[in-house]
Structure formats: C-alpha cells, structure tokens
Design a protein around this motif. Structure first.
Motif: not given
Lengths: 203, 82
Positions: B1-17, B22-27, B65-67
């Motif tokens: 959630m971001k002021p003035g914007h609402g929902e923003i997708v920061l990262a997407e991925g499969d934890v099995a890969v 690693a990208e999800l953990i970093e984000a 499915e999401r955080v």
C-alpha cells in the motif's frame, strides 16, 4: 505622409502581435512547465488529478479481496467496518470496534451501543512517495482491519486512547450503529448470511 | 500500500524456485527495513478471512498467495477532528 506611414507601422505591429500571440503563449507555457518539472526534480511524479481516485479504486479492490463479502458490502454501503473484539464472535462478543477511514477506531458495547473508547492510530508513510503520507481511504481501513485482526493488543497498545467524543461525534456513531442494525436486518431478510452475521473477530 | 497510489506489486515469484525465492526474500527485507509491516491474508479453520502479521520471511506460510506491506501503525489524531 509621415503620419500615414506611422499609422500603418502601428497597425502592422498590432497585426503581427495578434498572429504571434498564441505561439508565444504555448512556448511560455512549455517553458514554465519545464521549469516546474526541473524544480520538482527528476524523480518526483508530475501532478495527476486522477491519481487519488485511481488509488482509491485500487485500494477498494484490495480491501474487497481480503475481507469477507459481507464486510466489503458493509464498507461499500455504510462507509465503515465493524470488527468484533476479544474472544467473542457475533452476538456473543463482549465489545466491538468501528473502523472509519482516517478516523479513530471506536470501541463500543454491541449489546447496549455504549461507546467505550476512541483509539487514534495512523499509518503514515514518511517516504511520501506521491507527495502525501496518507493511505487511500480503503487502504487505511484495510490496514486497521489487518492489524486488529492479527494483533489487537499490539494495535491498541500503539494507539492513543481517548474518551468517546474527542474525535468522532458520538451522535454520528449512534446513527451509524442504527444504520448498521438496519442494514443487517435488511440483508438478513434478503438472504441468509453465511455463519455469524458480523465481522471476523479481532485476535 | 502506498499513499496516493494504493496497491503496488513489488515482487512476484515462486518460493519453490530458489532464484525467485531469493528475490522475494530481498523484497521482503527491503520493505521491513523501510519500516513497513507485513501481513498475510489467511483463512481460519472455520473458513473466515483473517490476517496474520509476519516479522520474517520464514513466518510466511509457504502456500501464501501474497504478502501485503503497509506503513507501521503509530498513535495519531493529536488535534480533534471534525
């Protein structure tokens, strides 16, 4: 002869000015826009009058995807959410909360409608990514819902507590509780509600 | 959630890969380091929609499915509102 030439020259200058004025205006406008953009800096987003509206639409979709259907309907129709407090549920809850966007959370007794406290809590984003620290209304409601739902004590402990009436008009809350009761009666009359007629309880 | 914007997708991925995890953990770490709270929409045993606050990536259910990240709560409302 001199008067005639002078008059003709003046008329010519006026005509040229009239012809050139629209172009000059747009050029000056572009120059001002460029200066304004430079002042904002390269990373600052330009002003967009529709951004807040689109942000609220996105926030409403996110809220809808996270809460129960009847809770979403409650917010859509009434403009606030009710969350049961403590270990109770539905009619057995010892107390409940009303969540308003960008207003304090109001705790009350569902059995009597008596107001207990106001809990002032905000979710300020100090990075101000879009020039404001305020979340869209539906995001503010969802943040309160998630925090109450996941960690009621933590959120209440973080909030500034006040007696009823400091921020939210008690008459308004009373009116909202009456609207909520009427709304639930109408929904109960239209279709059976899945499970309890209220919201999920706070943890 | 971001002021003035609402929902923003920061990262997407499969934890099995592993690379995507690693990208999800970093984000995830980046957002928590920025002072955000992380919540996972869940369902209770009775099927009700609920939410769970998580403080580390290990606490995120593997099937989540999401955080959702949102600014940390703070006491507010210093002046009476209308």
């Amino acid at each position: 002869m001199g008067w005639g030439l002078g008059t003709a020259a003046v008329v010519l200058v006026v005509l040229l000015w009239e012809l050139a004025r629209p172009h000059l205006r747009s050029s000056i406008g572009r120059a001002f826009a460029f200066v304004a953009a430079r002042r904002r800096g390269p990373d600052a987003p330009a002003y967009d009058p529709g951004r807040e509206r689109r942000a609220e639409q996105r926030a409403r979709e996110l809220l809808r995807s996270c809460v129960e259907e009847h809770e979403w309907s409650m917010y859509r129709d009434l403009g606030f959410l009710r969350v049961w407090g403590g270990d109770g549920d539905g009619g057995e809850a010892p107390y409940a909360y009303l969540i308003y966007p960008h207003k304090p959370i109001v705790a009350y007794l569902p059995q009597t409608g008596e107001l207990l406290n106001e809990y002032c809590v905000e979710f300020p984003d100090h990075t101000r990514p879009y020039g404001s620290a305020r979340l869209p209304d539906a995001d503010d409601v969802l943040a309160k819902w998630m925090a109450l739902n996941a960690d009621e004590r933590g959120l209440i402990g973080e909030a500034n507590m006040h007696l009823p009436g400091r921020q939210v008009d008690p008459d308004r809350v009373g009116g909202d509780l009456a609207r909520l009761a009427r709304w639930e009666r109408e929904r109960a009359g239209r279709a059976p509600i899945d499970g309890q007629p209220g919201s999920v309880r706070a943890a | 959630m971001k002021p003035g914007h609402g929902e923003i997708v920061l990262a997407e991925g499969d934890v099995a890969v592993p690379e995507q995890e690693a990208e999800l953990i970093e984000a995830f770490r980046r957002e928590l380091d920025a002072g955000m709270w992380a919540a996972v929409p869940t369902r209770s045993s009775a099927g009700r929609r609920e939410a769970e606050l998580v403080k580390s990536f290990d606490e995120v259910p593997r099937d989540a499915e999401r955080v959702i990240f949102f600014p940390r709560a703070a006491g507010g409302c210093s002046a009476p509102a209308a």
